[in-house]
Design a protein around this motif. Structure first.
Motif, PDB file in Angstrom:
ATOM      1  N   LYS A   1      81.701  38.917   3.702  1.00 39.11           N
ATOM      2  CA  LYS A   1      81.232  37.537   3.777  1.00 39.11           C
ATOM      3  C   LYS A   1      79.719  37.460   3.581  1.00 39.11           C
ATOM      4  N   HIS A   2      78.974  38.309   4.277  1.00 36.99           N
ATOM      5  CA  HIS A   2      77.518  38.193   4.222  1.00 36.99           C
ATOM      6  C   HIS A   2      76.947  38.655   2.899  1.00 36.99           C
TER       7      HIS A   2
ATOM      8  N   LEU B   1      71.112  41.248  17.458  1.00 37.75           N
ATOM      9  CA  LEU B   1      72.233  41.495  16.541  1.00 37.75           C
ATOM     10  C   LEU B   1      73.494  41.859  17.301  1.00 37.75           C
TER      11      LEU B   1
ATOM     12  N   ALA C   1      71.431  39.240  10.100  1.00 34.22           N
ATOM     13  CA  ALA C   1      72.644  39.975   9.728  1.00 34.22           C
ATOM     14  C   ALA C   1      72.456  40.649   8.365  1.00 34.22           C
TER      15      ALA C   1
ATOM     16  N   LEU D   1      64.154  47.336  12.194  1.00 37.99           N
ATOM     17  CA  LEU D   1      64.103  46.091  12.953  1.00 37.99           C
ATOM     18  C   LEU D   1      63.569  46.402  14.348  1.00 37.99           C
TER      19      LEU D   1
ATOM     20  N   ILE E   1      77.661  50.476   8.560  1.00 35.99           N
ATOM     21  CA  ILE E   1      78.717  50.767   9.532  1.00 35.99           C
ATOM     22  C   ILE E   1      78.378  50.161  10.889  1.00 35.99           C
ATOM     23  N   ALA E   2      77.100  50.320  11.301  1.00 35.52           N
ATOM     24  CA  ALA E   2      76.705  49.737  12.585  1.00 35.52           C
ATOM     25  C   ALA E   2      76.822  48.214  12.528  1.00 35.52           C
ATOM     26  N   ALA E   3      76.428  47.627  11.396  1.00 35.25           N
ATOM     27  CA  ALA E   3      76.517  46.172  11.273  1.00 35.25           C
ATOM     28  C   ALA E   3      77.967  45.726  11.409  1.00 35.25           C
ATOM     29  N   GLU E   4      78.848  46.451  10.750  1.00 35.90           N
ATOM     30  CA  GLU E   4      80.262  46.085  10.821  1.00 35.90           C
ATOM     31  C   GLU E   4      80.787  46.223  12.246  1.00 35.90           C
ATOM     32  N   ALA E   5      80.335  47.268  12.938  1.00 42.23           N
ATOM     33  CA  ALA E   5      80.785  47.463  14.318  1.00 42.23           C
ATOM     34  C   ALA E   5      80.289  46.345  15.239  1.00 42.23           C
ATOM     35  N   MET E   6      79.181  45.675  14.859  1.00 39.62           N
ATOM     36  CA  MET E   6      78.691  44.540  15.643  1.00 39.62           C
ATOM     37  C   MET E   6      79.526  43.282  15.375  1.00 39.62           C
ATOM     38  N   GLY E   7      80.460  43.384  14.436  1.00 42.78           N
ATOM     39  CA  GLY E   7      81.278  42.233  14.093  1.00 42.78           C
ATOM     40  C   GLY E   7      80.722  41.417  12.947  1.00 42.78           C
ATOM     41  N   ILE E   8      79.738  41.978  12.222  1.00 43.35           N
ATOM     42  CA  ILE E   8      79.197  41.279  11.055  1.00 43.35           C
ATOM     43  C   ILE E   8      80.097  41.596   9.864  1.00 43.35           C
TER      44      ILE E   8
ATOM     45  N   PHE F   1      69.279  49.854  14.170  1.00 44.06           N
ATOM     46  CA  PHE F   1      68.746  49.415  12.883  1.00 44.06           C
ATOM     47  C   PHE F   1      67.261  49.788  12.846  1.00 44.06           C
TER      48      PHE F   1
ATOM     49  N   ASP G   1      72.092  49.527   8.066  1.00 44.28           N
ATOM     50  CA  ASP G   1      73.203  50.403   8.400  1.00 44.28           C
ATOM     51  C   ASP G   1      74.509  49.606   8.352  1.00 44.28           C
TER      52      ASP G   1
ATOM     53  N   THR H   1      87.446  43.797  12.103  1.00 46.03           N
ATOM     54  CA  THR H   1      86.538  44.211  13.158  1.00 46.03           C
ATOM     55  C   THR H   1      85.939  43.000  13.870  1.00 46.03           C
ATOM     56  N   GLN H   2      85.626  41.971  13.074  1.00 43.15           N
ATOM     57  CA  GLN H   2      85.031  40.765  13.644  1.00 43.15           C
ATOM     58  C   GLN H   2      85.916  40.178  14.751  1.00 43.15           C
TER      59      GLN H   2
ATOM     60  N   ALA I   1      70.549  43.705   8.938  1.00 44.04           N
ATOM     61  CA  ALA I   1      71.368  44.724   9.604  1.00 44.04           C
ATOM     62  C   ALA I   1      72.222  45.453   8.576  1.00 44.04           C
TER      63      ALA I   1
ATOM     64  N   TYR J   1      75.599  38.878  17.896  1.00 40.91           N
ATOM     65  CA  TYR J   1      75.767  38.090  16.683  1.00 40.91           C
ATOM     66  C   TYR J   1      76.907  37.085  16.763  1.00 40.91           C
ATOM     67  N   LEU J   2      78.031  37.497  17.366  1.00 43.19           N
ATOM     68  CA  LEU J   2      79.189  36.594  17.389  1.00 43.19           C
ATOM     69  C   LEU J   2      79.242  35.769  18.677  1.00 43.19           C
TER      70      LEU J   2
ATOM     71  N   LEU K   1      87.667  49.877  11.996  1.00 41.80           N
ATOM     72  CA  LEU K   1      86.726  50.302  10.957  1.00 41.80           C
ATOM     73  C   LEU K   1      87.420  51.169   9.905  1.00 41.80           C
TER      74      LEU K   1
ATOM     75  N   VAL L   1      85.814  42.419  17.858  1.00 41.46           N
ATOM     76  CA  VAL L   1      84.596  42.211  18.651  1.00 41.46           C
ATOM     77  C   VAL L   1      84.709  40.904  19.434  1.00 41.46           C
TER      78      VAL L   1
ATOM     79  N   MET M   1      88.472  50.105  16.610  1.00 43.87           N
ATOM     80  CA  MET M   1      87.555  49.044  16.164  1.00 43.87           C
ATOM     81  C   MET M   1      87.970  48.408  14.840  1.00 43.87           C
TER      82      MET M   1
END
Ligand code: ATP
Ligand code: MG
Lengths: 237, 377
Positions: B240-241, A101, B220, A93, B229-236, A90, B227, A72-73, B223, A104-105, A52, A76, A50
């Motif tokens: 940047k954010h 989320l 975002a 949320l 790490i989870a946010a990063e894994a979602m591609g966020i 999360f 978390d 990572t972006q 998110a 997101y992309l 990471l 994905v 990934m």
């Protein structure tokens, strides 16, 4: 050529070697499982794919293109998603926000149809779409983590111990959904402690032992292998 | 049905508020103190919301708000002090010839420009702060929690030190500070009286921040707060954010700083010391971390009780010829601190928690009360 090809991948945390040159491939439309004891480096493998964590050496190819070194972006965007170890939803949320989320992309247009599909797979999530994710039960959280990943239109979904801490009945449910996802054309890379179920579900399996791959074969072959039965399936000699 | 009721209620309250403000603007002479407290509250509401965007919604514990406010305040002040007052303001060291030349030139521009010039000044101050935030952010946003707080606090103090340093004498007037800053300008060519300008500017800014929080960017941010790490894994993208949230928050803090300069008419570096950041943090915490409406509500409550409702405790009090000993200047701050503790103890997550104001919730609470009263009967 496999969809995902890993050659001689080495990953270190500081001075500690976690992966010592592993190679394996994942064919398109297959379910492939990676099993191994605690600390073998399974999660590390997925994190490295990934993007990471940085890799020390080796190559990761996806559709023949190099993946390592990308953000990572970007990874994905190529259609690879991770359902992380321990779910990592999360917590403050809502279920719906968590699902959004995941997308997101993605193009806004895909959100509605994907949401509908996730709700078909997991009707429970629809019932609880307003609920804070942290208050969902463990099983529901795992469903949410998988649903969230599906929102990203994945071609390859990687799951890190989806059965962790779940009752046998829920494990069965999760695995039947993994099969369903796979039948829809998504390639699955599955990490499991629960070697029995994992090998029964998978087309191919790899056994990881302290940073190296010690055995490979089809799910059935591994399931019948004596050494594996002793080490991972709890059979006494 | 319910949605219709809520819109009607919101509209009604908005009309009443606007009417009240208009009434105040025509009776300003008699209500000078009320007007001034409301204006100050509005300005603090904007800073508090900007801080909440960062601390409450993105989970970045930053304490740099006062520093960015000072950038906005100084920029706005320098741009707005009238040319004829320059010598009086910079009486010790003189003003930089470049600033004077620019201001002399700008003063020759036509009336329509003069009408919007104060707003341009506000925007320039905010933009400058945003640029500084972007540069500082690259360095400090990698830090986590307490370390980020210390780094941003330090940055804020550095900005303050720079503003008051002798090297900046000809620009910021060093430790003498700036005065003769013009008050709020009227809007729409005088159609909206000057007194209302801060409320309108603040309302527009807070609306923008609300929309941002409700957008996918806001999701975002949350998110990342929940978390990383989870946010990063979602591609966020974390970098940047986080930078985006930091820059936007600083932009609005500086804009509020500019408004504060117009409100106070004179500023000095000391105005923007750590205690200002502390005051804002207090408002955010009392209102509820992660609630925009909480920050706004709390800004008005905290400011009003500090400056107005509790004034009573500072006056000597005579009961039947006996002077109560505690009622002296400064006593109100003690009462204020006690009240704060009570509020925090009763509302453990601030007045609003992380919820936003909603009619359903408010009316629901009344209904529940009535039901329980009925139950007692
Ligand atoms: N951030 C880190 N810093 C240092 N060492 C780490 C870090 N993360 C993992 N390790 C080490 O790397 C090795 C492999 O860890 P990894 O998490 O990949 O194991 P795993 O196979 O997923 O185990 P489990 O089944 O228990 O989840 C372990 O020895 C672990 O201690
Ligand atoms: Mg693991």
């Amino acid at each position: 050529m496999s969809l995902l090809e890993i050659h001689d991948l080495k990953v270190c945390y500081g001075g500690i070697v976690a992966l010592n040159g592993i190679s394996f491939g994942v064919n398109e439309h297959e379910i492939v499982t990676l099993i191994g004891a605690n600390g073998a480096g399974k999660s590390t493998t997925l994190r490295a794919i990934m993007g990471l964590i940085p890799i020390t050496s080796g190559t990761i190819l996806y559709n023949g293109e190099r993946l390592h070194g990308l953000d990572t972006q970007k990874i994905v965007e190529k259609g690879i998603v991770l359902v992380p170890e321990g779910r990592r939803v999360f917590p403050n949320l809502t279920t719906l926000e968590n699902l959004k989320l995941g997308a997101y992309l993605q193009d806004k247009k895909t959100v509605e149809p994907n949401l509908k599909r996730v709700y078909e797979l997991f009707p429970r999530l629809k019932e609880r779409h307003w609920q804070q994710a942290g208050t969902l039960s463990g099983g529901e959280q795992q469903m949410l983590a998988v649903g969230r990943a599906l929102m990203a239109n994945p071609k390859l979904i990687m799951m890190d111990e989806p059965s962790l801490g779940l009752a046998p009945l829920v494990v069965k449910e999760i695995f039947s959904i993994i099969k369903k996802i796979n039948e829809d054309g998504v390639t699955v890379l599955l990490i499991e402690q629960n070697a029995n179920v994992a090998l029964k579900t998978a087309n191919h399996g790899y056994v990881l032992e302290t940073g190296t791959i010690s055995m490979t074969g089809t799910g059935r072959e591994l399931l019948e292998n004596e050494a594996i039965r002793v080490a991972y399936l709890g059979k006494t000699r | 049905m319910r949605i219709k009721r809520n819109t009607i209620l919101t509209l009604a309250v908005a009309v009443v508020l606007v009417g009240l403000l208009y009434w105040l603007s025509f009776n300003q002479a008699k209500n000078g103190m009320l007007v001034s407290i409301l204006q100050k509250s509005a300005i603090f509401a904007l800073v508090a919301v900007s801080m909440n965007l960062l601390n409450g919604f993105t989970g970045l514990f930053s304490l740099g708000q006062a520093g960015f406010m000072s950038i906005g305040a100084y920029t706005t002040a320098i741009l707005l002090i009238p040319v004829k007052n320059l010598d009086g303001v910079y009486y010790m060291n003189g003003v930089s010839p470049f600033i004077r030349a620019v201001k002399v030139y700008l003063a020759t521009l036509p009336d329509w420009f003069q009408a919007i010039y104060p707003f341009i000044a506000l925007l320039l101050g905010a933009l400058l702060a945003a640029i500084v935030a972007a540069l500082v952010g690259i360095a400090v946003l990698r830090l986590k929690s307490d370390y980020l707080a210390i780094a941003t606090l330090g940055m804020s103090e550095i900005i303050r030190a720079i503003c008051s340093s002798p090297q900046m004498d000809k620009i910021t007037n060093g430790s003498y500070g700036l005065n003769k800053i013009p008050n709020f300008p009227p809007l729409l060519g005088g159609l909206i009286p000057a007194m209302l300008t801060p409320f309108i500017v603040v309302a527009i800014c807070i609306t923008f921040i609300m929309l941002l929080i409700r957008s996918s960017y806001g999701r975002a941010f949350k998110a990342i707060r929940e978390d990383e790490i989870a946010a990063e894994a979602m591609g966020i993208s974390l970098v940047k954010h986080k930078a985006m949230s930091f820059v936007i928050s600083s932009f609005f803090a500086a804009l509020a700083g500019g408004l504060l300069a117009m409100y106070m008419r004179s500023i000095e570096a000391k105005t923007f010391s750590i205690s200002l950041t502390y005051d804002i943090l207090l408002i955010v915490v009392i209102g509820g971390i992660g609630s925009v409406s909480g920050s706004v509500l709390s800004a008005f409550l905290v400011t009003a009780s500090k400056e107005w409702w509790l004034r009573f405790f500072d006056q000597p009090l005579n009961i039947l010829g006996w002077q109560v000993p505690l009622f002296r200047t400064g006593f109100r701050m003690i009462i204020f601190s006690v009240l704060l503790m009570v509020v925090v103890l009763v509302y453990r997550r601030g007045l609003m928690g992380s919820n936003e104001f909603s009619w359903d919730r408010l009316l629901g609470r009344f209904k529940r009360k009535k039901l329980s009263e009925g139950g007692v009967k």
